[in-house]
Design a protein around this motif. Structure first.
Motif, PDB file in Angstrom:
ATOM      1  N   SER A  82     -19.012  30.023  21.674  1.00 28.24           N
ATOM      2  CA  SER A  82     -18.694  31.178  20.824  1.00 28.24           C
ATOM      3  C   SER A  82     -19.836  31.501  19.872  1.00 28.24           C
ATOM      4  N   LEU A  83     -20.407  30.454  19.276  1.00 23.76           N
ATOM      5  CA  LEU A  83     -21.500  30.658  18.326  1.00 23.76           C
ATOM      6  C   LEU A  83     -22.720  31.273  19.010  1.00 23.76           C
ATOM      7  N   LEU A  84     -23.080  30.760  20.175  1.00 24.09           N
ATOM      8  CA  LEU A  84     -24.220  31.312  20.907  1.00 24.09           C
ATOM      9  C   LEU A  84     -23.948  32.755  21.335  1.00 24.09           C
ATOM     10  N   ALA A  85     -22.735  33.012  21.803  1.00 24.03           N
ATOM     11  CA  ALA A  85     -22.392  34.362  22.248  1.00 24.03           C
ATOM     12  C   ALA A  85     -22.525  35.370  21.120  1.00 24.03           C
ATOM     13  N   LYS A  86     -22.084  34.976  19.933  1.00 26.74           N
ATOM     14  CA  LYS A  86     -22.086  35.902  18.793  1.00 26.74           C
ATOM     15  C   LYS A  86     -23.472  36.036  18.175  1.00 26.74           C
ATOM     16  N   THR A  87     -24.162  34.919  17.965  1.00 30.04           N
ATOM     17  CA  THR A  87     -25.417  34.974  17.204  1.00 30.04           C
ATOM     18  C   THR A  87     -26.641  35.253  18.060  1.00 30.04           C
ATOM     19  N   GLU A  88     -26.664  34.741  19.295  1.00 28.42           N
ATOM     20  CA  GLU A  88     -27.843  34.903  20.138  1.00 28.42           C
ATOM     21  C   GLU A  88     -27.741  36.085  21.097  1.00 28.42           C
ATOM     22  N   PHE A  89     -26.517  36.440  21.475  1.00 31.81           N
ATOM     23  CA  PHE A  89     -26.352  37.499  22.469  1.00 31.81           C
ATOM     24  C   PHE A  89     -25.553  38.693  21.936  1.00 31.81           C
ATOM     25  N   THR A  90     -25.188  38.629  20.665  1.00 29.24           N
ATOM     26  CA  THR A  90     -24.476  39.725  19.968  1.00 29.24           C
ATOM     27  C   THR A  90     -23.320  40.289  20.782  1.00 29.24           C
TER      28      THR A  90
END
Length: 221
Positions: A82-90
């Motif tokens: 979830s964190l990667l999806a939100k912060t790295e891939f918006t």
């Protein structure tokens, strides 16, 4: 809508099939070869890889997804994805499965989670909703805005039975969403009256829940 789902177990596959049935494009990601069961959800795309790895999410072109769902059986993996999806891939919206209720407090904005789905909480809410009349029941929490979906069954002696919805002044930020009445789903139109036994669903800030509950539980004098 394009949706990526991490976790191709029974939960992930079931969600994928529901989304496919509604015309959406779905990519299932799982690092276990035994979970890659493309025969069970043939219309989905499949990726054998670790959803917690940046390289995996790049290969999945996560930036093109409208929703990312972390549905694995591991809370740590769900939070990282979830964190990667939100912060790295918006990714505009993230939904994460809570496996251990004691970890639910982690599932918020700091870990990139827009919506946390906790089976124990949902089951408890449904039980309360089935037996509670006059008591406000929280069904769902939208983490980023501190806003909840709540339900209240109108008691027969409520002072608002027979009142038009348009004549009721709701607390600030409270919005009626739907009225459930005798197996019907009714829009909360201004001319529609409140009836005893109605199940009213509202979107409301947490801070307004007490005021809303007191308003509709107000007894006729």
């Amino acid at each position: 809508m394009r949706v990526a789902i991490a976790g191709a177990g029974a939960v992930g596959r079931s969600v994928a099939q529901e989304l496919l049935d509604h015309g959406h494009s779905v990519l299932l990601i799982d690092k276990s070869p035994t979970s890659i069961r493309s025969d069970l959800v043939p219309d989905a795309q499949w990726l054998l890889a670790d959803a917690c790895e940046m390289s995996t999410l790049e290969e999945a072109q996560l930036q093109t997804c409208d929703v990312a769902i972390a549905a694995t059986g591991d809370d740590k993996a769900n939070l990282v994805m979830s964190l990667l999806a939100k912060t790295e891939f918006t990714v505009p919206r993230t939904v994460a499965r809570v496996n251990n209720p004691s970890n639910e407090w982690l599932y918020g904005e700091s870990w990139g989670v827009d919506v946390a789905v906790s089976t124990p909480r949902i089951m408890a809410a449904l039980v309360e909703e089935a037996v509670a009349v006059g008591d406000l029941v929280r069904l769902f929490t939208f983490r980023q805005s501190d806003t909840n979906l709540v339900e209240l069954t109108v008691p027969a002696d409520s002072a608002y039975v027979g009142r038009r919805l348009g004549d009721i002044t709701w607390p600030a930020g409270v919005h009626p969403v739907v009225i459930l009445r005798q197996q019907q789903s009714l829009l909360p139109e201004a001319d529609r009256t409140v009836e005893a036994g109605d199940e009213l669903l509202f979107v409301t800030p947490s801070a307004a829940e007490g005021e809303l509950s007191a308003l509709l539980a107000n007894h006729r004098g």
